[in-house]
Design a protein around this motif. Structure first.
Motif, mmCIF file in Angstrom:
data_model
loop_
_atom_site.group_PDB
_atom_site.id
_atom_site.type_symbol
_atom_site.label_atom_id
_atom_site.label_comp_id
_atom_site.label_asym_id
_atom_site.label_seq_id
_atom_site.Cartn_x
_atom_site.Cartn_y
_atom_site.Cartn_z
ATOM 1 N N ALA A 84 0.822 -1.207 0.000
ATOM 2 C CA ALA A 84 0.000 0.000 0.000
ATOM 3 C C ALA A 84 0.858 1.261 0.000
ATOM 4 O O ALA A 84 0.581 2.228 -0.727
ATOM 5 N N VAL A 85 1.919 1.245 0.815
ATOM 6 C CA VAL A 85 2.819 2.405 0.882
ATOM 7 C C VAL A 85 3.523 2.599 -0.456
ATOM 8 O O VAL A 85 3.649 3.731 -0.959
ATOM 9 N N GLU A 86 3.975 1.504 -1.047
ATOM 10 C CA GLU A 86 4.648 1.598 -2.347
ATOM 11 C C GLU A 86 3.708 2.175 -3.402
ATOM 12 O O GLU A 86 4.105 3.042 -4.203
ATOM 13 N N MET A 87 2.459 1.713 -3.415
ATOM 14 C CA MET A 87 1.493 2.220 -4.392
ATOM 15 C C MET A 87 1.231 3.706 -4.195
ATOM 16 O O MET A 87 1.090 4.462 -5.164
ATOM 17 N N SER A 88 1.174 4.140 -2.941
ATOM 18 C CA SER A 88 0.865 5.545 -2.651
ATOM 19 C C SER A 88 2.006 6.484 -3.029
ATOM 20 O O SER A 88 1.790 7.679 -3.243
ATOM 21 N N GLY A 89 3.236 5.961 -3.077
ATOM 22 C CA GLY A 89 4.395 6.777 -3.388
ATOM 23 C C GLY A 89 4.781 7.771 -2.307
ATOM 24 O O GLY A 89 5.512 8.726 -2.551
ATOM 25 N N ILE A 90 4.309 7.520 -1.083
ATOM 26 C CA ILE A 90 4.525 8.481 -0.007
ATOM 27 C C ILE A 90 5.883 8.291 0.661
ATOM 28 O O ILE A 90 6.383 7.159 0.771
ATOM 29 N N SER A 91 6.486 9.381 1.087
ATOM 30 C CA SER A 91 7.670 9.345 1.944
ATOM 31 C C SER A 91 7.262 9.874 3.315
ATOM 32 O O SER A 91 6.589 10.904 3.422
ATOM 33 N N PHE A 92 7.681 9.165 4.359
ATOM 34 C CA PHE A 92 7.292 9.562 5.715
ATOM 35 C C PHE A 92 8.315 10.485 6.381
ATOM 36 O O PHE A 92 8.110 10.901 7.524
ATOM 37 N N GLU A 93 9.375 10.791 5.679
ATOM 38 C CA GLU A 93 10.426 11.622 6.266
ATOM 39 C C GLU A 93 9.881 13.002 6.627
ATOM 40 O O GLU A 93 9.308 13.706 5.795
ATOM 41 N N GLY A 94 10.035 13.350 7.898
ATOM 42 C CA GLY A 94 9.607 14.654 8.377
ATOM 43 C C GLY A 94 8.158 14.742 8.793
ATOM 44 O O GLY A 94 7.733 15.778 9.325
ATOM 45 N N ILE A 95 7.374 13.697 8.548
ATOM 46 C CA ILE A 95 5.951 13.727 8.926
ATOM 47 C C ILE A 95 5.587 12.577 9.868
ATOM 48 O O ILE A 95 4.408 12.289 10.091
ATOM 49 N N GLU A 96 6.583 11.937 10.450
ATOM 50 C CA GLU A 96 6.369 10.705 11.218
ATOM 51 C C GLU A 96 5.307 10.858 12.301
ATOM 52 O O GLU A 96 4.515 9.935 12.547
ATOM 53 N N GLU A 97 5.267 12.004 12.967
ATOM 54 C CA GLU A 97 4.332 12.199 14.072
ATOM 55 C C GLU A 97 2.925 12.535 13.597
ATOM 56 O O GLU A 97 2.009 12.632 14.411
ATOM 57 N N ARG A 98 2.736 12.685 12.286
ATOM 58 C CA ARG A 98 1.419 12.966 11.723
ATOM 59 C C ARG A 98 0.865 11.768 10.960
ATOM 60 O O ARG A 98 -0.102 11.899 10.218
ATOM 61 N N VAL A 99 1.493 10.607 11.146
ATOM 62 C CA VAL A 99 1.047 9.395 10.451
ATOM 63 C C VAL A 99 0.620 8.353 11.484
ATOM 64 O O VAL A 99 1.394 7.975 12.359
ATOM 65 N N GLY A 100 -0.628 7.893 11.371
ATOM 66 C CA GLY A 100 -1.155 6.893 12.291
ATOM 67 C C GLY A 100 -1.262 5.521 11.650
ATOM 68 O O GLY A 100 -1.142 5.374 10.423
ATOM 69 N N VAL A 101 -1.467 4.514 12.489
ATOM 70 C CA VAL A 101 -1.668 3.137 12.020
ATOM 71 C C VAL A 101 -2.801 2.506 12.815
ATOM 72 O O VAL A 101 -2.753 2.478 14.054
ATOM 73 N N LEU A 102 -3.826 2.017 12.105
ATOM 74 C CA LEU A 102 -4.915 1.264 12.727
ATOM 75 C C LEU A 102 -5.148 0.014 11.894
ATOM 76 O O LEU A 102 -5.978 0.012 10.981
ATOM 77 N N VAL A 103 -4.374 -1.022 12.139
ATOM 78 C CA VAL A 103 -4.533 -2.290 11.434
ATOM 79 C C VAL A 103 -4.948 -3.331 12.462
ATOM 80 O O VAL A 103 -4.217 -3.610 13.413
ATOM 81 N N SER A 104 -6.109 -3.900 12.272
ATOM 82 C CA SER A 104 -6.762 -4.682 13.326
ATOM 83 C C SER A 104 -6.834 -6.171 12.979
ATOM 84 O O SER A 104 -6.388 -6.618 11.926
ATOM 85 N N SER A 105 -7.425 -6.928 13.886
ATOM 86 C CA SER A 105 -7.625 -8.360 13.700
ATOM 87 C C SER A 105 -8.765 -8.799 14.612
ATOM 88 O O SER A 105 -9.008 -8.171 15.650
ATOM 89 N N GLY A 106 -9.435 -9.847 14.217
ATOM 90 C CA GLY A 106 -10.470 -10.375 15.081
ATOM 91 C C GLY A 106 -9.912 -11.285 16.162
ATOM 92 O O GLY A 106 -10.370 -11.265 17.300
ATOM 93 N N MET A 107 -8.874 -12.076 15.814
ATOM 94 C CA MET A 107 -8.387 -13.094 16.729
ATOM 95 C C MET A 107 -6.879 -13.037 16.969
ATOM 96 O O MET A 107 -6.377 -13.722 17.854
ATOM 97 N N GLY A 108 -6.144 -12.246 16.198
ATOM 98 C CA GLY A 108 -4.721 -12.057 16.468
ATOM 99 C C GLY A 108 -3.886 -13.300 16.233
ATOM 100 O O GLY A 108 -4.149 -14.104 15.341
ATOM 101 N N GLY A 109 -2.848 -13.482 17.075
ATOM 102 C CA GLY A 109 -1.855 -14.534 16.856
ATOM 103 C C GLY A 109 -2.298 -15.906 17.315
ATOM 104 O O GLY A 109 -1.619 -16.561 18.129
ATOM 105 N N PHE A 110 -3.388 -16.382 16.758
ATOM 106 C CA PHE A 110 -3.955 -17.653 17.205
ATOM 107 C C PHE A 110 -3.066 -18.836 16.840
ATOM 108 O O PHE A 110 -2.974 -19.814 17.596
ATOM 109 N N LEU A 111 -2.395 -18.764 15.702
ATOM 110 C CA LEU A 111 -1.532 -19.886 15.314
ATOM 111 C C LEU A 111 -0.377 -20.045 16.302
ATOM 112 O O LEU A 111 -0.047 -21.164 16.726
ATOM 113 N N THR A 112 0.230 -18.924 16.685
ATOM 114 C CA THR A 112 1.317 -18.973 17.667
ATOM 115 C C THR A 112 0.808 -19.478 19.008
ATOM 116 O O THR A 112 1.455 -20.300 19.669
ATOM 117 N N LEU A 113 -0.339 -18.995 19.426
ATOM 118 C CA LEU A 113 -0.913 -19.433 20.704
ATOM 119 C C LEU A 113 -1.139 -20.937 20.708
ATOM 120 O O LEU A 113 -0.786 -21.632 21.676
#
Length: 410
Positions: A84-113
């Motif tokens: 997704a980042v590659e497609m967007s062509g965005i560089s995060f340099e200098g804007i790191e504190e203005r970029v958020g991440v919300l990537v979720s899951s229903g059950m998380g690391g169930f295979l490891t558990l």
């Protein structure tokens, strides 16, 4: 004045393709990613089919050492984020504190558990991995994406079962609308094809047992549907404020125009049979978007292939659109991918954006006899059409309802 939220990048790991080009091609060709489970022995299980991700190589997206410290769901998430980042062509340099991440899951690391529980029982507590806890945490997908890209803005993970990735898109859009971030990576990831989840869902009578015909097992809206098929994968979108995207010269591929969330407050797993909550969520999302129901050309359904859920969603769509259901295209991507649980909403949002931008709706190859009014416009074959805006629905155990309105950017 609230800021407009646009999409500039998308990434995918799915049972029908681990790149946007493959995913788009297989959507249009109605390729079904469901087959007999290959990753473990199913001889003692009543369900022997799933939609597994094939040919995924984590080292193509991350260092081998890091890959060993991540559960499969986090590997998927990071891979989708890089795309997704590659497609967007965005560089995060200098804007790191203005970029958020919300990537979720229903059950998380169930295979490891599951694996480490076997280690505990068979080899003792001293052999349990020191990475067990970080590997199973549901928020670790967001965490590792932030660490890999150096992103220091808002970072958290909503958890709402199968509605969770649409909640992530909605909440990420809120952050941008109200000025808490300029860019947010949003989405979901799931990797729970393992004996215990299969057994648990099977005990609920939620899964299809069409083991001898896996390609025909996921059949949303069909009279012979007998449950959903478990899938795995991930999807990530790069969201930006319109001004930020335009100022950096980004190519805008869609706009998140509206969203809404509520709850049925009815039952652990069954939807409200009157479709009150799901109808209200769609109405609120359309109202939030500022467009009219007449401007919606397509509904990308949650429709998992369960008897109760599919019926209620068609009722909700008719409640909202009335006679226009004859003209609005309706489908469910789960007919091809199975049900990706916490990743389903975003993977299907990506499918809907692809269809909108390429002028088609994919067909429903297993819809042989519609279990509902025959005036619904549900294509059996892929059909060329013009989509201006669509509604994406996701619903989760616990009564969670989430709807988006996404459209062309103008």
């Amino acid at each position: 004045m609230k800021k407009r939220v646009v999409v500039t990048g998308m990434g995918i790991v799915s049972p029908i393709g681990n790149s946007l080009s493959d995913y788009a091609k297989n959507l249009k060709n109605m390729e079904i990613g469901i087959d007999r489970i290959s990753s473990f022995d199913t001889s003692n299980l009543p369900v022997k089919i799933a939609a597994e991700v094939k040919d995924f190589k984590p080292e193509e997206y991350m260092d081998k050492k890091l890959a060993k410290r991540l559960d499969r769901f986090s590997q998927f998430a990071l891979a989708a984020a890089r795309q997704a980042v590659e497609m967007s062509g965005i560089s995060f340099e200098g804007i790191e504190e203005r970029v958020g991440v919300l990537v979720s899951s229903g059950m998380g690391g169930f295979l490891t558990l599951s694996e480490q529980n076997d280690v505990l029982k068979e080899r003792g507590p001293e052999r349990v991995s020191p990475f067990l806890i970080p590997m199973i945490l549901i928020n670790m997908a967001s965490g590792v994406i932030a660490m890999e890209f150096g992103l220091k803005g808002p970072n958290f993970t909503p958890v709402s079962a199968c509605a969770t990735s649409v909640h992530s898109i909605a909440l990420g859009s809120m952050l941008i609308r109200h000025g808490y971030a300029d860019v947010v990576l949003v989405g979901g990831s799931e990797a729970t094809i393992a004996p215990l989840p299969i057994a648990g869902f099977a005990s609920m009578k939620a899964l299809s047992t069409r083991n001898d015909e896996p390609k025909k097992a996921s059949r949303p809206f069909d009279k012979l549907r007998d449950g959903f098929v478990m899938g795995e994968g991930a999807g990530v979108l790069v969201l930006e404020s319109e001004d930020f995207a335009k100022n950096r010269g980004a190519k805008i591929i869609a706009e998140i125009k509206g969203f809404a969330m509520n709850d049925d407050a009815h039952h652990f797993s069954a939807p409200d049979p009157e479709a009150r909550g799901s109808s209200k969520a769609m109405r609120m999302a359309i109202e939030d978007s500022g467009i009219l129901t007449e401007d919606i050309d397509y509904v990308s359904c949650h429709a998992t292939s369960t008897p109760a859920g599919d019926e209620v969603e068609l009722k909700a769509i008719e409640n909202v659109f009335g006679d226009r259901v004859r003209n609005i295209f309706v489908n469910s991507t789960k007919t091809l991918t199975g049900h990706l649980l916490g990743a389903a909403g975003v993977v299907e949002t990506i499918a809907a954006i692809i269809q909108m931008n390429n002028g088609f709706v994919h067909g429903m190859p297993n819809l042989e006899e519609l279990d509902g009014p025959d005036y619904f416009n549900i294509p059996r074959k892929t059909t060329e059409t013009n989509i201006r805006n669509f509604v994406k629905n996701s619903f989760g155990f616990g009564g969670h309802n989430a709807s988006l309105v996404v459209g062309r950017y103008e």
